[in-house]
Design a protein around this motif. Sequence first.
Motif, PDB file in Angstrom:
ATOM      1  N   PRO A   1       9.125   2.160   7.421  1.00  0.00           N
ATOM      2  CA  PRO A   1      10.532   1.775   7.319  1.00  0.00           C
ATOM      3  C   PRO A   1      10.904   1.410   5.880  1.00  0.00           C
ATOM      4  O   PRO A   1      10.064   1.046   5.062  1.00  0.00           O
ATOM      5  CB  PRO A   1      10.632   0.552   8.240  1.00  0.00           C
ATOM      6  CG  PRO A   1       9.470   0.675   9.172  1.00  0.00           C
ATOM      7  CD  PRO A   1       8.379   1.304   8.358  1.00  0.00           C
ATOM      8  N   LEU A   2      12.197   1.489   5.574  1.00  0.00           N
ATOM      9  CA  LEU A   2      12.674   1.224   4.221  1.00  0.00           C
ATOM     10  C   LEU A   2      12.335  -0.188   3.750  1.00  0.00           C
ATOM     11  O   LEU A   2      12.026  -0.412   2.577  1.00  0.00           O
ATOM     12  CB  LEU A   2      14.179   1.465   4.144  1.00  0.00           C
ATOM     13  CG  LEU A   2      14.631   2.933   4.226  1.00  0.00           C
ATOM     14  CD1 LEU A   2      16.149   3.024   4.236  1.00  0.00           C
ATOM     15  CD2 LEU A   2      14.057   3.736   3.068  1.00  0.00           C
ATOM     16  N   SER A   3      12.421  -1.155   4.671  1.00  0.00           N
ATOM     17  CA  SER A   3      12.141  -2.535   4.253  1.00  0.00           C
ATOM     18  C   SER A   3      10.693  -2.681   3.804  1.00  0.00           C
ATOM     19  O   SER A   3      10.391  -3.431   2.870  1.00  0.00           O
ATOM     20  CB  SER A   3      12.444  -3.517   5.394  1.00  0.00           C
ATOM     21  OG  SER A   3      11.519  -3.373   6.451  1.00  0.00           O
ATOM     22  N   SER A   4       9.783  -1.952   4.449  1.00  0.00           N
ATOM     23  CA  SER A   4       8.379  -2.002   4.058  1.00  0.00           C
ATOM     24  C   SER A   4       8.179  -1.372   2.687  1.00  0.00           C
ATOM     25  O   SER A   4       7.427  -1.882   1.845  1.00  0.00           O
ATOM     26  CB  SER A   4       7.520  -1.286   5.095  1.00  0.00           C
ATOM     27  OG  SER A   4       6.150  -1.383   4.786  1.00  0.00           O
ATOM     28  N   LEU A   5       8.872  -0.273   2.442  1.00  0.00           N
ATOM     29  CA  LEU A   5       8.786   0.378   1.135  1.00  0.00           C
ATOM     30  C   LEU A   5       9.334  -0.528   0.045  1.00  0.00           C
ATOM     31  O   LEU A   5       8.763  -0.621  -1.045  1.00  0.00           O
ATOM     32  CB  LEU A   5       9.544   1.711   1.163  1.00  0.00           C
ATOM     33  CG  LEU A   5       8.947   2.784   2.080  1.00  0.00           C
ATOM     34  CD1 LEU A   5       9.876   3.982   2.159  1.00  0.00           C
ATOM     35  CD2 LEU A   5       7.569   3.211   1.579  1.00  0.00           C
ATOM     36  N   ARG A   6      10.424  -1.213   0.330  1.00  0.00           N
ATOM     37  CA  ARG A   6      10.981  -2.136  -0.659  1.00  0.00           C
ATOM     38  C   ARG A   6      10.030  -3.301  -0.918  1.00  0.00           C
ATOM     39  O   ARG A   6       9.876  -3.756  -2.064  1.00  0.00           O
ATOM     40  CB  ARG A   6      12.332  -2.663  -0.184  1.00  0.00           C
ATOM     41  CG  ARG A   6      12.961  -3.664  -1.148  1.00  0.00           C
ATOM     42  CD  ARG A   6      14.327  -4.126  -0.684  1.00  0.00           C
ATOM     43  NE  ARG A   6      14.782  -5.266  -1.480  1.00  0.00           N
ATOM     44  CZ  ARG A   6      15.914  -5.929  -1.275  1.00  0.00           C
ATOM     45  NH1 ARG A   6      16.732  -5.545  -0.290  1.00  0.00           N
ATOM     46  NH2 ARG A   6      16.246  -6.959  -2.043  1.00  0.00           N
ATOM     47  N   SER A   7       9.365  -3.776   0.115  1.00  0.00           N
ATOM     48  CA  SER A   7       8.441  -4.895  -0.040  1.00  0.00           C
ATOM     49  C   SER A   7       7.260  -4.547  -0.944  1.00  0.00           C
ATOM     50  O   SER A   7       6.714  -5.414  -1.638  1.00  0.00           O
ATOM     51  CB  SER A   7       7.914  -5.341   1.329  1.00  0.00           C
ATOM     52  OG  SER A   7       8.947  -5.886   2.119  1.00  0.00           O
ATOM     53  N   THR A   8       6.853  -3.284  -0.919  1.00  0.00           N
ATOM     54  CA  THR A   8       5.693  -2.864  -1.706  1.00  0.00           C
ATOM     55  C   THR A   8       6.077  -2.209  -3.025  1.00  0.00           C
ATOM     56  O   THR A   8       5.203  -1.805  -3.790  1.00  0.00           O
ATOM     57  CB  THR A   8       4.832  -1.880  -0.890  1.00  0.00           C
ATOM     58  OG1 THR A   8       5.652  -0.809  -0.405  1.00  0.00           O
ATOM     59  CG2 THR A   8       4.210  -2.584   0.313  1.00  0.00           C
ATOM     60  N   LEU A   9       7.367  -2.129  -3.317  1.00  0.00           N
ATOM     61  CA  LEU A   9       7.827  -1.513  -4.561  1.00  0.00           C
ATOM     62  C   LEU A   9       7.223  -2.153  -5.814  1.00  0.00           C
ATOM     63  O   LEU A   9       6.934  -1.430  -6.785  1.00  0.00           O
ATOM     64  CB  LEU A   9       9.355  -1.543  -4.631  1.00  0.00           C
ATOM     65  CG  LEU A   9       9.993  -0.838  -5.835  1.00  0.00           C
ATOM     66  CD1 LEU A   9       9.623   0.651  -5.836  1.00  0.00           C
ATOM     67  CD2 LEU A   9      11.515  -1.011  -5.818  1.00  0.00           C
ATOM     68  N   PRO A  10       7.005  -3.487  -5.849  1.00  0.00           N
ATOM     69  CA  PRO A  10       6.387  -4.054  -7.049  1.00  0.00           C
ATOM     70  C   PRO A  10       5.054  -3.407  -7.412  1.00  0.00           C
ATOM     71  O   PRO A  10       4.665  -3.407  -8.581  1.00  0.00           O
ATOM     72  CB  PRO A  10       6.208  -5.528  -6.669  1.00  0.00           C
ATOM     73  CG  PRO A  10       7.295  -5.801  -5.694  1.00  0.00           C
ATOM     74  CD  PRO A  10       7.416  -4.525  -4.884  1.00  0.00           C
ATOM     75  N   VAL A  11       4.355  -2.857  -6.428  1.00  0.00           N
ATOM     76  CA  VAL A  11       3.095  -2.159  -6.697  1.00  0.00           C
ATOM     77  C   VAL A  11       3.346  -0.682  -6.977  1.00  0.00           C
ATOM     78  O   VAL A  11       2.871  -0.123  -7.969  1.00  0.00           O
ATOM     79  CB  VAL A  11       2.123  -2.317  -5.515  1.00  0.00           C
ATOM     80  CG1 VAL A  11       0.877  -1.442  -5.709  1.00  0.00           C
ATOM     81  CG2 VAL A  11       1.713  -3.772  -5.357  1.00  0.00           C
ATOM     82  N   PHE A  12       4.125  -0.024  -6.142  1.00  0.00           N
ATOM     83  CA  PHE A  12       4.278   1.425  -6.230  1.00  0.00           C
ATOM     84  C   PHE A  12       5.143   1.896  -7.390  1.00  0.00           C
ATOM     85  O   PHE A  12       5.121   3.083  -7.731  1.00  0.00           O
ATOM     86  CB  PHE A  12       4.844   1.970  -4.916  1.00  0.00           C
ATOM     87  CG  PHE A  12       3.876   1.933  -3.770  1.00  0.00           C
ATOM     88  CD1 PHE A  12       2.576   2.386  -3.923  1.00  0.00           C
ATOM     89  CD2 PHE A  12       4.256   1.434  -2.531  1.00  0.00           C
ATOM     90  CE1 PHE A  12       1.675   2.350  -2.872  1.00  0.00           C
ATOM     91  CE2 PHE A  12       3.363   1.397  -1.477  1.00  0.00           C
ATOM     92  CZ  PHE A  12       2.066   1.860  -1.642  1.00  0.00           C
ATOM     93  N   LYS A  13       5.887   1.012  -8.021  1.00  0.00           N
ATOM     94  CA  LYS A  13       6.767   1.444  -9.113  1.00  0.00           C
ATOM     95  C   LYS A  13       5.979   1.932 -10.327  1.00  0.00           C
ATOM     96  O   LYS A  13       6.532   2.610 -11.189  1.00  0.00           O
ATOM     97  CB  LYS A  13       7.708   0.310  -9.516  1.00  0.00           C
ATOM     98  CG  LYS A  13       7.034  -0.895 -10.148  1.00  0.00           C
ATOM     99  CD  LYS A  13       8.044  -1.978 -10.476  1.00  0.00           C
ATOM    100  CE  LYS A  13       7.391  -3.188 -11.112  1.00  0.00           C
ATOM    101  NZ  LYS A  13       8.399  -4.255 -11.401  1.00  0.00           N
ATOM    102  N   ASN A  14       4.686   1.612 -10.384  1.00  0.00           N
ATOM    103  CA  ASN A  14       3.845   2.059 -11.497  1.00  0.00           C
ATOM    104  C   ASN A  14       2.517   2.562 -10.938  1.00  0.00           C
ATOM    105  O   ASN A  14       1.733   1.779 -10.407  1.00  0.00           O
ATOM    106  CB  ASN A  14       3.603   0.909 -12.473  1.00  0.00           C
ATOM    107  CG  ASN A  14       2.845   1.365 -13.719  1.00  0.00           C
ATOM    108  OD1 ASN A  14       2.265   2.452 -13.755  1.00  0.00           O
ATOM    109  ND2 ASN A  14       2.833   0.527 -14.740  1.00  0.00           N
ATOM    110  N   PRO A  15       2.231   3.870 -11.045  1.00  0.00           N
ATOM    111  CA  PRO A  15       0.973   4.408 -10.504  1.00  0.00           C
ATOM    112  C   PRO A  15      -0.277   3.724 -11.066  1.00  0.00           C
ATOM    113  O   PRO A  15      -1.305   3.671 -10.387  1.00  0.00           O
ATOM    114  CB  PRO A  15       1.017   5.883 -10.915  1.00  0.00           C
ATOM    115  CG  PRO A  15       2.475   6.185 -11.072  1.00  0.00           C
ATOM    116  CD  PRO A  15       3.096   4.923 -11.600  1.00  0.00           C
ATOM    117  N   ALA A  16      -0.178   3.187 -12.288  1.00  0.00           N
ATOM    118  CA  ALA A  16      -1.330   2.504 -12.884  1.00  0.00           C
ATOM    119  C   ALA A  16      -1.696   1.236 -12.125  1.00  0.00           C
ATOM    120  O   ALA A  16      -2.815   0.716 -12.266  1.00  0.00           O
ATOM    121  CB  ALA A  16      -1.050   2.170 -14.348  1.00  0.00           C
ATOM    122  N   ASN A  17      -0.783   0.746 -11.290  1.00  0.00           N
ATOM    123  CA  ASN A  17      -1.060  -0.477 -10.525  1.00  0.00           C
ATOM    124  C   ASN A  17      -2.156  -0.283  -9.481  1.00  0.00           C
ATOM    125  O   ASN A  17      -2.650  -1.260  -8.930  1.00  0.00           O
ATOM    126  CB  ASN A  17       0.210  -0.977  -9.843  1.00  0.00           C
ATOM    127  CG  ASN A  17       1.167  -1.643 -10.807  1.00  0.00           C
ATOM    128  OD1 ASN A  17       0.761  -2.093 -11.885  1.00  0.00           O
ATOM    129  ND2 ASN A  17       2.435  -1.717 -10.438  1.00  0.00           N
TER     130      ASN A  17
END
Length: 269
Positions: free
Chosen positions: A119-135
């Motif tokens: 769901p979109l809310s789950s994707l938003r919750s994990t965005l701090p990690v996924f916004k940078n592949p180096a993470n």
Amino acid sequence: MSETSKTVVFIHGLWLHATSWAPWAALFEEAGYATVAPGWPGIPDTVEAARADPESIADHGIDDVVAHYSAIIDALPSAPILVGHSFGGMIAEKLLGLDKAIGAVAIDAAQIKGVLPLPLSSLRSTLPVFKNPANKHRAVSLTAEQFRYSFGNALSDEESQQLFDRWTIPAPGKPLFEAAAANFAPHSPAEVETRNVGRGPLLLVMGGQDHTVPEAITKSTLKQYRHSDAVTDLLEFEDRGHSLTIDGGWRHVADRSLSWLAEHGLGPV
């Protein structure tokens, strides 16, 4: 406490320190269980130390965490009960499927292989990690605002901030990347042995207001167990978010978990 008391192993998830289980451990010990609440591999013993040394936390994946808790379990006098939250819930599911435990409570457990889509809310919750592949190979911290959305959305601003200040630590990005790619990987570490008919009972707990692990994920997880006759139950707290193990209502969740364990022959002795 009796030497024959069953042991409960508490497994934390991302962004919360293992010491956040302290109230649960005290309650379960009062009920007659022995308890341990080890941190993930590399995580220091205190919140402060974990925040000061994020590199010690970085780059640990799901297999690392499973191996870490397997070694802890193997050193116990008998197979334990597992209680896990978020990614800790997924780890509990994996260990139960591997017959490392006699039962498990998986609270707002992260998605396992086979759960589609997020769901979109789950994707938003994990965005701090996924916004940078180096993470994938780093440890990532949440801001207070990000914690408010991901964990504390069902709480007051004040309580969310208090929990953020008290319990949050950096978290490895690797498990999130592994879970996200699970359905495209033949041998994903996020795969759980859901067909094990001889495993112990499993209780899936979900918060109806959870943004990080919305109810759609937990209900889809339940379906993954449809080919096993082993006990798999679902318990929902409709008004609770992802913080349900640490916020002011934690005792209600813990009490219901204790009752469920007793109902399935997993009492303290």
